[in-house]
Enzyme design. Structure first.
Site, mmCIF file in Angstrom:
data_model
loop_
_atom_site.group_PDB
_atom_site.id
_atom_site.type_symbol
_atom_site.label_atom_id
_atom_site.label_comp_id
_atom_site.label_asym_id
_atom_site.label_seq_id
_atom_site.Cartn_x
_atom_site.Cartn_y
_atom_site.Cartn_z
ATOM 1 N N GLY A 137 40.094 36.897 -110.769
ATOM 2 C CA GLY A 137 41.334 37.308 -110.007
ATOM 3 C C GLY A 137 42.596 36.112 -110.062
ATOM 4 N N HIS A 146 48.099 41.631 -120.813
ATOM 5 C CA HIS A 146 47.176 41.641 -122.081
ATOM 6 C C HIS A 146 47.434 40.236 -122.922
ATOM 7 C CE1 HIS A 146 44.600 43.083 -125.199
ATOM 8 N NE2 HIS A 146 45.663 42.641 -126.338
#
Length: 191
Positions: A12, A113
């Site tokens: 995270g 990404h």
């Protein structure tokens, strides 16, 4: 209030960068936005503890408990919709989403990404950039569409590929930039 739901599968770190930016930049006051929930497909995702420390609701839905990708995504949507998300942010969520999921959140689903899209969609982006002899790599924040890693680009960061780079070294440098551009792109999207 604009509710943000963040999906994670691991540490995270990008979620943490967004949560810190939301607090430091006072998104609740300035953008009328807050991170309302963090949902993971893995109970041991370290990012869940970080979310809890910041007073953010968390939930876990183990994808292995569902017979199909469609069943998992339907349950995930039901869980997320409890928070009425204005925006859904994929932050290291390691699942390919079904077209039904993407359509349900169309126009309000973001991903980051680790490449300069449209180059190197999919996995192993850093090694692929090194193997291709790229002088630069980076990260891209984009809207999610039914085509994997092909949605409209919202922000990018460029990182040099250095002589002697390994995929791990390059990934580490790219990640520092991800932590800068993802919160910025989310804030801009919500403004």
């Amino acid at each position: 209030m604009k509710n943000i739901v963040i999906l994670i599968s691991g540490s995270g770190s990008n979620m943490g960068a967004i949560v810190r930016a939301a607090e430091q930049e006072r998104w609740a006051d300035r953008l009328h936005a807050r991170v309302a929930a963090v949902v993971s497909n893995k109970a041991d995702a370290a990012g869940l503890a970080l979310a809890t420390e910041h007073g953010i609701s968390t939930a876990v839905l183990d994808h292995k408990a569902f017979a199909s990708r469609e069943e998992f995504d339907a349950a995930l949507m039901a869980q997320m919709d409890l928070f009425s998300p204005t925006l859904v942010v994929l932050a290291g969520f390691m699942r390919i989403l079904t077209p039904g999921f993407v359509a349900h959140y169309a126009g309000r689903l973001l991903n980051i990404h680790p490449s300069l899209l449209p180059a190197f969609p999919g996995l192993n982006t850093h090694q692929r950039a090194i193997d291709a002899g790229c002088k630069f790599a980076g990260a891209t924040v984009h809207q999610v569409t039914a085509d994997l890693d092909h949605g409209p680009i919202l922000d990018q960061a460029v990182v040099p590929v250095l002589a002697g780079d390994t995929a791990e070294l390059l990934a580490s440098r790219v990640l520092t930039q991800e932590h800068l551009i993802y919160p910025r792109a989310v804030a801009k999207f919500l403004a």
